[in-house]
Design a protein around this motif. Structure first.
Motif, short mmCIF file in Angstrom:
data_model
loop_
_atom_site.label_atom_id
_atom_site.label_comp_id
_atom_site.label_asym_id
_atom_site.label_seq_id
_atom_site.Cartn_x
_atom_site.Cartn_y
_atom_site.Cartn_z
N PHE A 153 7.96 -22.76 44.01
CA PHE A 153 7.48 -21.66 43.17
C PHE A 153 8.55 -20.60 42.89
CE2 PHE A 153 3.65 -23.23 45.32
CZ PHE A 153 2.93 -23.59 44.20
N TRP A 154 9.67 -20.67 43.53
CA TRP A 154 10.68 -19.63 43.40
C TRP A 154 11.80 -20.10 42.48
CZ3 TRP A 154 15.78 -18.75 45.47
CH2 TRP A 154 16.20 -17.44 45.34
N LYS A 155 12.10 -19.29 41.45
CA LYS A 155 13.16 -19.62 40.50
C LYS A 155 14.19 -18.49 40.51
CE LYS A 155 10.07 -20.08 37.23
NZ LYS A 155 9.45 -20.26 35.94
N LYS A 156 15.45 -18.87 40.31
CA LYS A 156 16.54 -17.91 40.24
C LYS A 156 17.06 -17.87 38.81
CE LYS A 156 21.14 -16.99 41.93
NZ LYS A 156 22.30 -17.49 42.63
N VAL A 157 17.34 -16.68 38.29
CA VAL A 157 17.91 -16.54 36.95
C VAL A 157 19.37 -16.95 37.00
CG1 VAL A 157 18.47 -14.93 35.11
CG2 VAL A 157 16.32 -14.68 36.34
N VAL A 158 19.73 -17.96 36.21
CA VAL A 158 21.10 -18.43 36.15
C VAL A 158 21.85 -17.72 35.03
CG1 VAL A 158 22.56 -20.44 35.75
CG2 VAL A 158 20.49 -20.67 37.09
N ALA A 159 21.21 -17.57 33.87
CA ALA A 159 21.85 -16.93 32.73
C ALA A 159 20.79 -16.45 31.76
CB ALA A 159 22.78 -17.90 32.01
N ILE A 160 21.15 -15.45 30.98
CA ILE A 160 20.31 -14.98 29.88
C ILE A 160 21.07 -15.30 28.60
CG2 ILE A 160 19.20 -13.00 28.83
CD1 ILE A 160 19.14 -11.71 31.60
N HIS A 161 20.42 -16.05 27.72
CA HIS A 161 21.05 -16.48 26.47
C HIS A 161 20.46 -15.71 25.30
CE1 HIS A 161 22.86 -20.26 28.06
NE2 HIS A 161 21.86 -20.16 28.93
N GLN A 162 21.24 -15.64 24.24
CA GLN A 162 20.71 -15.19 22.96
C GLN A 162 21.09 -16.25 21.95
OE1 GLN A 162 22.35 -11.86 20.97
NE2 GLN A 162 24.41 -12.18 21.72
N THR A 163 20.15 -16.61 21.11
CA THR A 163 20.39 -17.56 20.04
C THR A 163 20.17 -16.83 18.72
OG1 THR A 163 19.62 -19.36 21.44
CG2 THR A 163 19.71 -19.79 19.08
N ILE A 164 21.17 -16.94 17.85
CA ILE A 164 21.14 -16.23 16.58
C ILE A 164 21.23 -17.27 15.47
CG2 ILE A 164 22.30 -14.51 15.15
CD1 ILE A 164 23.64 -13.84 18.04
N THR A 165 20.37 -17.14 14.46
CA THR A 165 20.42 -18.04 13.32
C THR A 165 20.65 -17.24 12.05
OG1 THR A 165 18.03 -17.96 12.96
CG2 THR A 165 18.86 -19.71 14.37
N SER A 166 21.36 -17.84 11.14
CA SER A 166 21.63 -17.26 9.82
C SER A 166 21.03 -18.19 8.78
CB SER A 166 23.14 -17.14 9.61
OG SER A 166 23.42 -16.93 8.25
N ASP A 167 20.33 -17.62 7.79
CA ASP A 167 19.69 -18.44 6.77
C ASP A 167 20.57 -18.68 5.55
OD1 ASP A 167 19.64 -15.93 5.69
OD2 ASP A 167 17.61 -16.10 4.91
N ASN A 168 21.79 -18.18 5.54
CA ASN A 168 22.69 -18.35 4.41
C ASN A 168 23.80 -19.32 4.81
OD1 ASN A 168 24.66 -18.01 2.35
ND2 ASN A 168 23.83 -15.99 1.89
N PRO A 169 23.97 -20.45 4.11
CA PRO A 169 24.99 -21.42 4.52
C PRO A 169 26.42 -20.92 4.35
CG PRO A 169 24.04 -22.06 2.42
CD PRO A 169 23.25 -20.88 2.91
N HIS A 170 26.63 -19.85 3.60
CA HIS A 170 27.96 -19.31 3.39
C HIS A 170 28.36 -18.34 4.51
CE1 HIS A 170 27.90 -21.13 -0.52
NE2 HIS A 170 26.83 -20.44 -0.86
N VAL A 171 27.44 -17.96 5.38
CA VAL A 171 27.71 -16.98 6.42
C VAL A 171 27.98 -17.70 7.73
CG1 VAL A 171 26.73 -15.08 7.75
CG2 VAL A 171 26.31 -15.23 5.31
N GLU A 172 29.09 -17.35 8.35
CA GLU A 172 29.46 -17.92 9.63
C GLU A 172 29.45 -16.82 10.68
OE1 GLU A 172 33.40 -20.02 11.59
OE2 GLU A 172 33.11 -20.10 9.43
N ILE A 173 28.78 -17.05 11.80
CA ILE A 173 28.73 -16.07 12.88
C ILE A 173 29.99 -16.27 13.71
CG2 ILE A 173 27.45 -15.26 14.89
CD1 ILE A 173 24.93 -16.47 13.51
N LYS A 174 30.89 -15.29 13.68
CA LYS A 174 32.16 -15.41 14.37
C LYS A 174 32.09 -14.94 15.81
CE LYS A 174 35.42 -16.66 12.35
NZ LYS A 174 35.84 -18.06 12.34
#
Length: 183
Positions: A153-174
């Motif tokens: 029942f016990w879990k340890k936090v390994v990492a916190i992620h963020q996922t970002i999406t862009s709806d424009n194919p010309h935009v690149e997340i650098k």
């Protein structure tokens, strides 16, 4: 009483150690990128966890911008920063047009390109293009936690992620960073 005080001290030191390990892991990890469909790109990065003092020491420039937005630092829970780059090929037709200047009609060449992801309009005068370009972009951000199961029942936090999406194919997340402020 002394044993309880020592136990609390050990617990706080372990939390601090775990936070430093997660920050080191987040700083050393690579940014993952993938394409969801023909127009949507996604990026995944791990999250830094900083105290207010660390934020003031290492991200003073970001705090100045946050204060300029009217946010009190004591109320700040998280801060995110994204750098985007727009790269788009332009194929636009050139047409003759008439512009009226001081009641005198002047013949110029005009350029127009309208797609769902890019709008360009302008006129060509004396070897120069004068116009406007508009790229509508929507960024969506999801923050999620990666756990490692220790016991049933016990879990340890390994990492916190963020996922970002862009709806424009010309935009690149650098670049992207997400910092959680711990009090």
């Amino acid at each position: 009483m002394a044993v309880w005080v020592q136990q609390r001290h050990i617990v706080s030191i372990k939390k601090e150690r775990d936070r430093y390990q997660m920050n080191s892991n987040a700083l050393l990890s690579e940014m993952k990128e993938w394409r969801i469909d023909s127009t949507t790109m996604a990026t995944d990065v791990k999250t830094l966890r900083l105290t207010v003092d660390e934020m003031e020491r290492y991200r003073a420039e970001d705090l100045v911008k946050i204060k300029q937005m009217g946010v009190k630092i004591k109320n700040l829970k998280a801060a995110a920063k994204h750098q985007l780059e727009v790269n788009a090929d332009i194929k636009a037709s050139v047409r003759d047009s008439i512009v009226i200047r001081d009641t005198v009609p002047v013949i110029v060449k005009s350029v127009s390109m309208i797609t769902p992801y890019l709008q360009l309009s302008g006129i060509i005068e004396k070897d120069s293009l004068i116009g406007k370009i508009h790229l509508p972009v929507t960024l969506r951000q999801a923050v999620w936690i990666e756990y490692k199961r220790r016991w049933l029942f016990w879990k340890k936090v390994v990492a916190i992620h963020q996922t970002i999406t862009s709806d424009n194919p010309h935009v690149e997340i650098k670049y992207s960073e997400y910092i959680i402020i711990q009090k």
